[in-house]
Write an enzyme that holds these catalytic residues in place. Structure first.
Site, PDB file in Angstrom:
ATOM      1  N   LYS A   3     -32.225   5.396   3.603  1.00 30.96           N
ATOM      2  CA  LYS A   3     -32.994   4.153   3.701  1.00 30.96           C
ATOM      3  C   LYS A   3     -33.159   3.598   2.295  1.00 30.96           C
ATOM      4  O   LYS A   3     -33.824   4.201   1.453  1.00 30.96           O
ATOM      5  CB  LYS A   3     -34.352   4.404   4.351  1.00 30.96           C
ATOM      6  CG  LYS A   3     -35.132   3.125   4.589  1.00 30.96           C
ATOM      7  CD  LYS A   3     -36.390   3.373   5.394  1.00 30.96           C
ATOM      8  CE  LYS A   3     -37.014   2.093   5.890  1.00 30.96           C
ATOM      9  NZ  LYS A   3     -37.410   1.150   4.854  1.00 30.96           N
ATOM     10  N   ARG A  34     -34.683 -11.099   5.603  1.00 30.32           N
ATOM     11  CA  ARG A  34     -35.305 -10.511   6.781  1.00 30.32           C
ATOM     12  C   ARG A  34     -36.050 -11.558   7.612  1.00 30.32           C
ATOM     13  O   ARG A  34     -36.066 -11.500   8.828  1.00 30.32           O
ATOM     14  CB  ARG A  34     -36.279  -9.442   6.303  1.00 30.32           C
ATOM     15  CG  ARG A  34     -36.886  -8.666   7.388  1.00 30.32           C
ATOM     16  CD  ARG A  34     -38.091  -7.942   6.833  1.00 30.32           C
ATOM     17  NE  ARG A  34     -39.070  -7.908   7.874  1.00 30.32           N
ATOM     18  CZ  ARG A  34     -39.342  -6.847   8.591  1.00 30.32           C
ATOM     19  NH1 ARG A  34     -38.741  -5.721   8.355  1.00 30.32           N
ATOM     20  NH2 ARG A  34     -40.234  -6.888   9.537  1.00 30.32           N
ATOM     21  N   PHE A  75     -24.732  -1.553   6.909  1.00 35.37           N
ATOM     22  CA  PHE A  75     -24.967  -0.497   7.901  1.00 35.37           C
ATOM     23  C   PHE A  75     -24.687  -0.943   9.327  1.00 35.37           C
ATOM     24  O   PHE A  75     -24.805  -0.160  10.260  1.00 35.37           O
ATOM     25  CB  PHE A  75     -26.384   0.079   7.773  1.00 35.37           C
ATOM     26  CG  PHE A  75     -27.476  -0.961   7.746  1.00 35.37           C
ATOM     27  CD1 PHE A  75     -27.874  -1.591   8.899  1.00 35.37           C
ATOM     28  CD2 PHE A  75     -28.105  -1.285   6.546  1.00 35.37           C
ATOM     29  CE1 PHE A  75     -28.883  -2.538   8.870  1.00 35.37           C
ATOM     30  CE2 PHE A  75     -29.118  -2.236   6.503  1.00 35.37           C
ATOM     31  CZ  PHE A  75     -29.510  -2.862   7.671  1.00 35.37           C
TER      32      PHE A  75
HETATM   33  P1  AMP Z   1     -39.455  -1.205   7.279  1.00 36.40           P
HETATM   34  O1  AMP Z   1     -39.325  -2.479   6.495  1.00 36.40           O
HETATM   35  O2  AMP Z   1     -40.224  -0.149   6.586  1.00 36.40           O
HETATM   36  O3  AMP Z   1     -39.870  -1.458   8.713  1.00 36.40           O
HETATM   37  O4  AMP Z   1     -37.987  -0.554   7.405  1.00 36.40           O
HETATM   38  C1  AMP Z   1     -36.913  -1.213   7.960  1.00 36.40           C
HETATM   39  C2  AMP Z   1     -36.076  -1.824   6.856  1.00 36.40           C
HETATM   40  O5  AMP Z   1     -35.340  -0.854   6.154  1.00 36.40           O
HETATM   41  C3  AMP Z   1     -35.004  -2.732   7.382  1.00 36.40           C
HETATM   42  O6  AMP Z   1     -35.540  -4.008   7.614  1.00 36.40           O
HETATM   43  C4  AMP Z   1     -33.981  -2.750   6.252  1.00 36.40           C
HETATM   44  O7  AMP Z   1     -34.280  -3.822   5.387  1.00 36.40           O
HETATM   45  C5  AMP Z   1     -34.232  -1.471   5.495  1.00 36.40           C
HETATM   46  N1  AMP Z   1     -33.116  -0.510   5.489  1.00 36.40           N
HETATM   47  C6  AMP Z   1     -32.779   0.238   4.427  1.00 36.40           C
HETATM   48  N2  AMP Z   1     -31.763   1.061   4.705  1.00 36.40           N
HETATM   49  C7  AMP Z   1     -31.410   0.839   5.987  1.00 36.40           C
HETATM   50  C8  AMP Z   1     -30.413   1.395   6.864  1.00 36.40           C
HETATM   51  N3  AMP Z   1     -29.588   2.351   6.485  1.00 36.40           N
HETATM   52  N4  AMP Z   1     -30.367   0.904   8.137  1.00 36.40           N
HETATM   53  C9  AMP Z   1     -31.213  -0.059   8.556  1.00 36.40           C
HETATM   54  N5  AMP Z   1     -32.176  -0.609   7.763  1.00 36.40           N
HETATM   55  C10 AMP Z   1     -32.274  -0.178   6.493  1.00 36.40           C
END
Ligand code: AMP
Length: 586
Positions: A250, A278, A347
């Site tokens: 991530k 986003r 990804f």
């Molecule tokens: P969060 O913002 O904490 O809800 O986490 C989701 C976000 O992680 C997504 O919106 C992406 O921007 C980010 N992200 C980073 N690495 C990945 C990955 N390998 N697959 C999908 N999302 C990712």
């Protein structure tokens, strides 16, 4: 529809804070509108003259609009300024002056005509464009009635805030078709794959619900991003995922949805690229190196989902978010590309050479990605590492490995599911630093929480030097309202206090925004309109009668300002309740 009639609808919308009533008024407006103008009406009620993702801004300061008013109604600029000081709103000033100048010959312009004239103003750019914008604005104002003048003035100055978003428009389209909100889900599903509210409204108007069933993803128009769920431990994640699942690093950067397609008007001009954030803003200008790298890929058209993150070109090491965020700027992009280059870790692939891949299972989409990116030799567009695993132990060791590399954690993904546009679901689960503590025990709060800045308290003692003593933060309820969650004071560093003060100064409003539900005892001294998302980390979520969410945070600390999220996309009241349940193990 004449713009005057449209303005009467705006006036009704402005007078109500009830979401239900707003939905009914919008449905009535859509019923009266014809199919050629309904898209423009959707953009206009949101204060825009193009779909949101086109990022078309007016670039017209209030001062210039004041001059346009003076010119239109043949009064001195001093008079406009003086009335503005009294009324506090340029729309009201324009309306009053239009009223007193009854001699002016008014022609009845249609919504479509006013839309086009406003769009022309927004599109003026380059040398002397401010003057041209001003003249066109004055000309437009001189041709419309007082009520229309009020709203036409508010649009370029960004003051047409009617307090609803795309989602209310989706509800209203359902009411238009069904008389109630029962078709909202279906309409929202179409909006999720083509996030152009005007286009969706037009399809509904022309072909009803059948019309939107045929909607497919299209390069150039953003798809709402898939989002991840949280679970409290590696075991719970493995259990939810099934026998085999994918684990990926991530990255902590910017979400970048990259669209590529052949130039529609002229194939010899090569390919077009658009990159969306986003929250589906067009951010193409920020990433010239991604634009040129993606054009070199061996595909005709594609939509990629990726995370872009800055790296140190000397060591190839990825940099923390604070460095990546430096790329968010309007000027000096060329230099930033050299100083802070980016890599896009792709990804997912959602569209390829004329075909949508949204419904294909993830493992198939991934195969396509490997085929395309395996062949590419760009250093900017990179295939995200992936491993297929089947149990909690392996997951934990992968997460350790990622954390050691300085990454944010892991994304765990189901292999046999379609892409879920706009949806948070268990198809993706995030495993961050805070999901477990070092002993593998579930941590209390398993994730950071994205909150909305609602107001600020006056500073006392040392803190008075920063201008504020703390802030009130809350979360959206999904009903158009925001509920207070906690006060954030001791969890701010001096630097963060200064940053908060600047934000508060910029966004403060005279009275409590109508969408805020806040208890008397937690009322802040200064109200701030819902705009900025603050990511916080807390030790624990605790029940609280003082805060209208019903819960509060223990020891909240500010992690960062998340300017890639809209307030509506912050953690929801429902998610806070879920996080609380997770914490108590219920
Ligand atoms: P969060 O913002 O904490 O809800 O986490 C989701 C976000 O992680 C997504 O919106 C992406 O921007 C980010 N992200 C980073 N690495 C990945 C990955 N390998 N697959 C999908 N999302 C990712």
């Amino acid at each position: 529809m004449s713009f005057q009639e449209f303005s009467e609808f705006l006036s009704r919308l402005e007078k109500t804070a009830s979401r239900n009533e707003i939905t009914q008024i919008l449905a009535e407006l859509f019923k009266k509108a014809d199919a050629r103008e309904i898209d423009k009406i959707c953009y206009l009620v949101l204060g825009r003259v193009a779909p949101n993702y086109e990022g078309l801004e007016f670039q017209l300061a209030e001062k210039m609009v004041a001059r346009a008013i003076a010119l239109a109604y043949k009064v001195d600029i001093e008079k406009v300024t003086e009335q503005y000081k009294k009324a506090g709103d340029l729309g009201d000033v324009a309306s009053a002056l239009a009223n007193s100048k009854v001699k002016i010959q008014k022609s009845k312009l249609s919504v479509g005509q006013v839309f086009e004239l406003l769009k022309e103003i927004a599109l003026e750019s380059g040398k002397d464009s401010q003057e041209r914008k001003l003249t066109k604005m004055a000309n437009l104002l001189s041709r419309i009635d007082p009520l229309s003048a009020k709203y036409v003035t508010r649009i370029p100055t960004g003051k047409l805030r009617l307090g609803f978003s795309d989602m209310t428009i989706l509800d209203a389209l359902s009411v238009l078709e069904k008389g109630d909100k029962s078709a909202r889900k279906q309409i929202e599903a179409a909006f999720s794959v083509t996030a152009d509210i005007g286009k969706i409204a037009q399809k509904v108007k022309v072909g009803g619900l059948e019309g939107i069933r045929r909607i497919r993803a299209e390069p150039g128009i953003p798809i709402r991003c898939a989002l991840a769920e949280r679970l409290a431990s590696a075991e719970k994640i493995a259990e939810k995922m099934g026998s085999k699942f994918a684990v990926e690093p991530k990255f902590d950067g910017f979400r970048t949805q990259i669209h590529l397609w052949p130039h529609s008007a002229n194939a010899s001009r090569g390919k077009e690229v658009r990159i969306f954030s986003r929250n589906l803003e067009n951010v193409t200008h920020m990433f010239p190196e991604i634009v040129s790298a993606v054009k070199k890929l061996p595909v005709e058209s594609a939509i990629f989902d990726s995370e872009s993150i800055a790296y140190n070109p000397a060591t190839q090491k990825l940099l923390p978010f604070q460095d990546t965020v430096q790329r968010k700027r309007k000027h000096g992009i060329e230099q930033a590309v050299i100083d802070i280059p980016l890599k896009s870790f792709v990804f997912d692939i959602l569209y390829l050479d004329g075909e949508t891949l949204l419904d294909r299972p993830f493992f198939e989409r991934r195969k396509q990605l490997e085929k395309i990116l395996g062949k590419s030799d760009t250093r900017t567009i990179v295939l995200t590492d992936q491993e297929i695993i089947s149990n909690a132990e392996d997951l934990r060791s992968k997460v350790d490995e990622y954390l050691k590399q300085g990454l944010e954690g892991a994304m765990v993904k189901k292999l046999d599911v379609a892409y879920q546009p706009g949806g948070r679901g268990f198809h993706w689960v995030k495993f961050k630093r805070h999901t477990e503590n070092t002993k593998g025990e579930e941590s209390k709060v398993t994730d950071t929480i994205d909150t909305v800045l609602m107001g600020a308290y006056a500073g006392r003692g040392k803190r008075s030097t920063f201008g504020i003593g703390g802030v009130l933060i809350g979360v959206p309820g999904g009903d158009g309202k925001y509920y207070s969650l906690t006060n954030l004071g001791t969890g701010l560093t001096d630097e963060q206090f200064r940053e908060m003060f600047k934000i508060v100064e910029k966004l403060k409003v005279d009275k409590q925004p109508f969408e805020y539900t806040v208890d008397k005892i937690t009322k802040p001294d200064i109200w701030v309109r819902p705009k900025v998302v603050l990511e916080v980390l807390a030790d624990e979520i605790t029940p609280s009668p003082r805060h209208t969410v019903g819960y509060s945070l223990r020891f909240p600390r500010l992690i960062r300002v998340r300017d890639d999220k809209n307030p509506e996309q912050a953690t929801s009241v429902h998610e806070i309740k879920e996080l609380y349940k997770m914490q108590t193990g219920k």
